[in-house]
Motif scaffolding. Structure first.
Motif, short mmCIF file in Angstrom:
data_model
loop_
_atom_site.label_atom_id
_atom_site.label_comp_id
_atom_site.label_asym_id
_atom_site.label_seq_id
_atom_site.Cartn_x
_atom_site.Cartn_y
_atom_site.Cartn_z
N LEU A 288 0.81 -1.25 0.13
CA LEU A 288 0.13 0.04 0.16
C LEU A 288 0.87 1.05 -0.12
O LEU A 288 1.76 1.36 0.85
CB LEU A 288 -0.92 0.06 1.32
CG LEU A 288 -1.72 1.21 1.50
CD1 LEU A 288 -2.86 1.41 0.50
CD2 LEU A 288 -2.42 1.47 2.91
N LEU A 289 0.51 1.98 -1.09
CA LEU A 289 1.29 3.22 -1.07
C LEU A 289 0.23 4.35 -0.34
O LEU A 289 -0.87 4.86 -0.80
CB LEU A 289 1.42 3.90 -2.33
CG LEU A 289 2.08 5.27 -2.75
CD1 LEU A 289 3.50 5.35 -2.03
CD2 LEU A 289 2.27 5.72 -3.98
N ALA A 290 0.93 4.55 0.81
CA ALA A 290 -0.13 5.35 1.82
C ALA A 290 -0.06 6.80 1.36
O ALA A 290 0.61 7.56 0.80
CB ALA A 290 0.24 5.34 3.11
N LEU A 291 -1.06 7.79 2.16
CA LEU A 291 -1.24 9.17 2.02
C LEU A 291 0.20 9.88 2.49
O LEU A 291 0.27 11.05 2.27
CB LEU A 291 -2.19 9.71 2.89
CG LEU A 291 -3.67 9.36 2.07
CD1 LEU A 291 -4.70 9.64 3.21
CD2 LEU A 291 -3.89 10.01 0.83
N ASN A 292 1.00 9.12 3.38
CA ASN A 292 2.30 9.90 3.84
C ASN A 292 3.20 9.64 2.78
O ASN A 292 4.47 10.07 3.14
CB ASN A 292 2.64 9.30 5.23
CG ASN A 292 2.63 7.93 5.20
OD1 ASN A 292 2.89 7.16 4.33
ND2 ASN A 292 2.99 7.25 6.68
N GLY A 293 3.04 9.14 1.69
CA GLY A 293 4.08 8.89 0.65
C GLY A 293 5.12 7.48 1.15
O GLY A 293 5.81 7.47 0.17
N LYS A 294 4.82 6.77 1.97
CA LYS A 294 5.39 5.50 2.14
C LYS A 294 4.68 4.46 1.78
O LYS A 294 3.41 4.44 1.59
CB LYS A 294 5.85 5.54 3.82
CG LYS A 294 6.62 6.67 4.34
CD LYS A 294 6.65 6.43 6.05
CE LYS A 294 7.46 7.58 6.44
NZ LYS A 294 7.99 7.44 7.99
N THR A 295 5.48 3.32 1.17
CA THR A 295 4.84 1.92 0.87
C THR A 295 4.95 1.03 1.93
O THR A 295 6.20 1.11 2.42
CB THR A 295 5.66 1.60 -0.47
OG1 THR A 295 5.32 2.81 -1.48
CG2 THR A 295 5.35 0.44 -0.96
N TYR A 296 3.83 0.40 2.36
CA TYR A 296 3.91 -0.54 3.37
C TYR A 296 3.67 -1.88 2.68
O TYR A 296 2.79 -2.22 1.98
CB TYR A 296 2.97 -0.31 4.47
CG TYR A 296 2.91 0.83 5.10
CD1 TYR A 296 4.01 1.28 5.99
CD2 TYR A 296 2.65 2.09 4.80
CE1 TYR A 296 4.17 2.50 6.63
CE2 TYR A 296 2.73 3.19 5.31
CZ TYR A 296 3.61 3.64 6.30
OH TYR A 296 3.81 4.79 6.99
N ALA A 297 4.66 -2.80 3.14
CA ALA A 297 4.38 -4.18 2.92
C ALA A 297 3.33 -4.92 3.81
O ALA A 297 3.87 -5.17 4.99
CB ALA A 297 5.79 -5.11 2.89
N LEU A 298 2.39 -5.14 3.43
CA LEU A 298 1.04 -5.69 4.25
C LEU A 298 1.12 -7.18 4.69
O LEU A 298 1.92 -7.84 3.79
CB LEU A 298 -0.04 -5.20 3.56
CG LEU A 298 -0.61 -3.87 3.40
CD1 LEU A 298 -1.93 -3.94 2.70
CD2 LEU A 298 -0.37 -2.92 4.38
N THR A 299 0.55 -7.52 5.84
CA THR A 299 0.75 -9.03 6.17
C THR A 299 -0.90 -9.51 6.15
O THR A 299 -1.75 -8.64 6.18
CB THR A 299 1.29 -9.24 7.34
OG1 THR A 299 0.47 -8.87 8.45
CG2 THR A 299 2.68 -8.27 7.67
N GLU A 300 -0.74 -10.91 6.18
CA GLU A 300 -2.25 -11.35 6.26
C GLU A 300 -2.98 -11.15 7.65
O GLU A 300 -4.03 -11.42 7.76
CB GLU A 300 -2.01 -13.04 6.29
CG GLU A 300 -1.65 -13.29 4.94
CD GLU A 300 -1.50 -14.71 4.70
OE1 GLU A 300 -2.12 -15.52 5.08
OE2 GLU A 300 -0.41 -15.11 3.97
N GLU A 301 -2.30 -10.37 8.68
CA GLU A 301 -2.77 -9.73 9.66
C GLU A 301 -3.37 -8.58 9.79
O GLU A 301 -3.86 -8.03 10.72
CB GLU A 301 -1.93 -9.95 11.11
CG GLU A 301 -1.45 -11.40 11.28
CD GLU A 301 -2.60 -12.35 11.73
OE1 GLU A 301 -3.44 -11.81 12.54
OE2 GLU A 301 -2.79 -13.35 11.45
N ASP A 302 -3.38 -7.77 8.62
CA ASP A 302 -3.61 -6.42 8.41
C ASP A 302 -5.07 -6.34 7.63
O ASP A 302 -5.21 -6.86 6.75
CB ASP A 302 -2.48 -5.68 7.61
CG ASP A 302 -1.37 -5.62 8.26
OD1 ASP A 302 -1.33 -5.34 9.51
OD2 ASP A 302 -0.29 -5.56 7.59
N GLY A 303 -5.88 -5.62 8.41
CA GLY A 303 -7.20 -5.61 7.81
C GLY A 303 -7.20 -4.21 6.77
O GLY A 303 -6.62 -3.25 7.11
N VAL A 304 -7.61 -4.43 5.55
CA VAL A 304 -7.47 -3.44 4.50
C VAL A 304 -9.03 -3.01 3.88
O VAL A 304 -9.90 -3.80 4.07
CB VAL A 304 -6.59 -3.73 3.47
CG1 VAL A 304 -5.14 -3.89 3.78
CG2 VAL A 304 -7.12 -4.93 2.61
#
Length: 824
Positions: A288-304
């Motif tokens: 996820l490329l977030a609004l703060n400009g950072k890209t996060y590698a999501l895990t199966e424990e993250d709700g999206v």
């Protein structure tokens, strides 16, 4: 959290002063950390008009101003601002005023022969910005002589509070107003929102694919919006609490986050792929490329929150940049959802994302507020951005948050020490929003309001549909001992002011207080002090290390292998602290410090299947050479240094040295011929010591001799508590006798000492070994051991005959026990 006083007054009808508000907040458990009040520094500055501005007669870069203060006075001002001109209005400071931007107090002065009776101020000099290019240029309609801060709207103090983790409701201006009103500092204003009529079907629909990601969500689109800068009042409000205004749509979501504690998010409908937004768990490899400009590698424990293309937001924490609203947005979609607090906290911590939404969701928000907040946000968007609203899209259901709690009136006195009338107890709860469900002479049962999710027992948590089943079970088990009655007692007490609760000392159970430290803690502290006194550096090392290195010092059972180590080379619980200290010595040697003495009080770990899995150990390692001093030159360390360390610790811990025996069955990581075991009886192992095995030394990359010891603190018996008696001070002088014996080379010296010590216990006070000789003058297989026996008479001075008799007993006892022959 910060909020301006004017924002608080929008929800609280009160005439209380700022001081009364801040004092009351701290008294009811909402700590005030600070108050920023621009009026405190700028309150004396007035709006003034420049009647005339002429060139300074004696300076090219200065101008001489004649200024109308507004009270009939005209003052002379020398000013260096290039924008100073006749007819302009600005901000004036007079002598005695403090200038916050420069940190000086203005004085009457004279500059280049011209009197300067005041000062026209720039923004930087007032501490309102960095602009120092000229003096503040006010509009023509600025009222002459009026207070500048009042005219500019700067007399609005900003209060900063600290909110405890359980008080999610206090992370909103309305929540603070509700508490202050309950404390008697005004009346909570009503907040009614008229429903917004739907003009068209919702272009996006919700679907909850996994209840772990979300349990209830509402959404509504608004089309025909114009997303420009938000109005000045909204920008000023956000800036006051430390937020940066972005655009009207985004600023509105931030407004409701702080106003009522209801985080919202807006999607640009045109940027959403498909007609469905899905609440689900992230997929492997999803980013996820977030609004703060950072890209996060999501895990199966993250709700999206996802569309047809993938994740568009990390639910309840931060939105995605792809679907965010900007100046080109003409149709937005408002998301208003309910998330699992525990999952939000774990995801936020996992990705190190700190947002205002996360801080509220992880504390728990009002589950009944969603429909009202959505209507209010829709209406504000229409007011500020225009447009028409769609129908509401919904998925999931409102959780059954309703719950009750019972308070026995006597518990307020028993737990809180405050004896309050029953009517006052009930009244305080009602003012906080609790409603009476049942009441009798002894207790009252109340319905807990939706915004106070911190007041709930284990049963309520287990039945809460807003929590997934696994979280509900965990919450129920962890909160089984939590009693909602205690929460109600706390609410009643704090509402009257925590300073009103009397200070009651704990009952004294004994005239003599119990020791602050347990015997085990005392032993560990004393052992640490002994090692330090012997020149050892106190170390704190990890209790685990690389499995290959651990194998050098003992068994590495699977039961002590870490499945999730903090590093790949720290995957095995250590069998002994000696391993960690030896590796530390190797690191020191690699950096040019080969001569070290390291000590540690730590744990040694054994196979859990064998019984005791952890031992408390005082361990030490010496490497290289001893330190040179006036008494002796430097020399390589040897096994006797380690033995001396171990005996020093044992002696300090009260172990009777006469009962300590030595055997040679040390563990395999010691040198087989230069090591030993100190025992108390045949079964109790007190300590081990010796040189490390050459193969171990080589494997660790050490060059010089390395010796080590372990003292097993748990094996040392606690000394019996006895009344302190008179000191043992014999009236007669002791006398010493030296005896040398020829024994077989395989006879331990300890056996000779024990036999001599037990020969005549009434007179033999101590026996020590002072010489061992094995040389040309000895027959093959024989050695000479010389001992010194200390005789201590207690009743009278010994005669020569008595001394000879005791000596003969010692010789006979040693000969019988070891086959020794007295050396001539």
């Amino acid at each position: 959290m910060k909020f301006p006083l004017s924002w608080l007054r929008e929800h609280l009808d009160t005439d209380a002063t700022l001081e009364a508000i801040s004092t009351t907040l701290s008294a009811i458990g909402i700590e005030v950390e600070g108050i920023e009040n621009p009026a405190a520094d700028l309150g004396k500055f007035r709006i003034a008009r420049v009647i005339e501005a002429v060139q300074h007669p004696n300076a090219d870069r200065l101008r001489q101003l004649r200024v109308d203060v507004g009270d009939g006075r005209e003052l002379s001002v020398v000013c260096g601002a290039p924008n100073a001109r006749t007819g302009m209005k600005g901000v004036l400071a007079v002598p005695g005023d403090f200038i916050p931007g420069t940190g000086i107090t203005l004085k009457l002065g004279e500059i280049r022969g011209v009197k300067s009776e005041a000062m026209m101020l720039s923004s930087r000099e007032m501490g309102l910005g960095d602009d120092h290019s000229g003096i503040v240029d006010l509009p023509e309609d600025a009222p002459l002589g009026e207070s500048y801060v009042k005219w500019a709207g700067l007399d609005d103090p900003v209060i900063e509070i600290k909110v405890t983790p359980n008080r999610g409701d206090a992370l909103s201006v309305r929540g603070i107003a509700r508490d202050l009103a309950a404390a008697g500092l005004g009346t909570l204003k009503g907040w009614e929102v008229a429903p917004v009529a739907a003009a068209y079907p919702a272009p996006l629909h919700w679907r909850i694919a996994d209840p772990r990601a979300c349990t209830w969500v509402l959404g509504r689109a608004v089309r025909g919006v114009k997303n420009g800068p938000s109005p000045q009042w909204l920008q000023d409000r956000l800036v006051a609490i430390g937020l940066r205004p972005i655009s009207a749509l985004v600023d509105i979501t931030n407004y409701f986050t702080f106003a009522v504690g209801r985080p919202l998010h807006v999607f640009d409908v045109a940027k959403v792929s498909g007609t469905e937004l899905t609440m689900r768990m992230a997929r492997p490899g999803e980013e996820l490329l977030a609004l703060n400009g950072k890209t996060y590698a999501l895990t199966e424990e993250d709700g999206v929150i996802a569309d047809a293309n993938g994740a568009e937001a990390l639910g309840g924490i931060i939105g995605g940049e792809h679907s965010g609203c900007d100046e080109t947005t003409t149709e937005c979609f408002i998301e208003c959802a309910l998330f699992d607090p525990v999952r939000i906290a774990l995801s936020g911590r996992r990705h190190d994302v700190r947002t205002d939404a996360r801080s509220r969701f992880e504390r728990g928000i009002d589950p009944a507020l969603l429909p009202k907040a959505l209507e209010a946000a829709t209406r504000m968007i229409q007011e500020l951005c225009g447009g028409e609203a769609s129908e509401i899209s919904e998925a999931g259901a409102q959780p059954a948050w309703q719950r009750q709690a019972t308070l026995r009136f006597a518990r307020v006195r028993d737990l809180g020490g405050l004896d309050l009338p029953e009517e006052e107890v009930v009244g305080r709860l009602e003012r906080l929003g609790f409603t009476i469900a049942a009441r009798d002479a002894a207790q009252v049962t109340v319905a807990v309001p939706s915004w106070r999710n911190d007041i709930a027992g284990a049963g309520a948590l287990a039945q809460d549909p807003s929590l997934p089943a696994d979280r509900a079970r965990t919450a129920a088990e962890g909160c089984a001992a939590i009693e909602p009655e205690c929460d109600l007692v706390e609410e009643v007490l704090r509402l009257g002011g925590l300073d009103a609760v009397p200070a009651v000392s704990l009952p004294v159970t004994s005239a003599v207080p119990r020791p602050a430290l347990s015997p085990k803690q005392v032993r560990a502290a004393l052992a640490r002090r002994v090692l330090a006194s012997r020149g050892m550096q106190d170390c704190v090392t990890y209790g685990f290390l690389d499995r290959a290195n651990a194998a050098l010092f003992g068994d590495t059972p699977d039961g002590l292998h870490l499945e999730n180590p903090i590093a790949s080379d720290l995957d095995q619980m250590r069998p002994t602290p000696v391993a960690s200290l030896a590796m530390a010595a190797a690191r020191n040697a690699a950096r040019g410090f080969p001569d070290v003495a390291l000590g540690e009080i730590g744990g040694a770990y054994r196979d859990p299947a064998a019984g005791i899995s952890q031992l408390a150990v005082a361990a030490g390692v010496r490497a290289g050479q001893t330190a040179a001093n006036w008494a002796a030159p430097a020399r390589p360390v040897d096994a006797l240094d380690a033995k001396g360390d171990a005996l020093a610790v044992l002696g300090a811990l009260g172990v009777p040295m006469a009962a300590v025996m030595l055997t040679t069955d040390a563990p395999g990581f010691y040198h087989p011929g230069r090591s030993g075991v100190l025992r108390q009886g045949p079964k109790t192992v007190l300590a081990t010591f010796g040189e490390l095995h050459p193969l171990v030394v080589k494997a660790l990359g050490l060059a010089g001799p390395v010796v080590a010891f372990e003292v097993f603190l748990d094996a040392i018996a606690e000394p019996k508590r006895r009344k302190k008696g008179l000191p043992d001070l014999p009236a007669f002088q002791p006398l010493k006798r030296d005896l040398a014996f020829i024994v077989d080379a395989g006879v331990p010296a300890e056996q000779v000492l024990r036999a001599a010590r037990n020969a005549e216990k009434a007179l033999v006070a101590d026996v020590t070994l002072f010489d061992r000789y094995a040389g040309d003058r000895m027959a093959e297989g024989k050695i000479s051991l010389a001992i010194q026996a200390t005789l201590q008479p207690r009743e009278r001075t010994l005669t020569d005959a008595e001394i000879e008799a005791v000596t003969a007993k010692i010789v006979a006892a040693v000969a019988k026990a070891t086959g020794a022959v007295l050396r001539g």
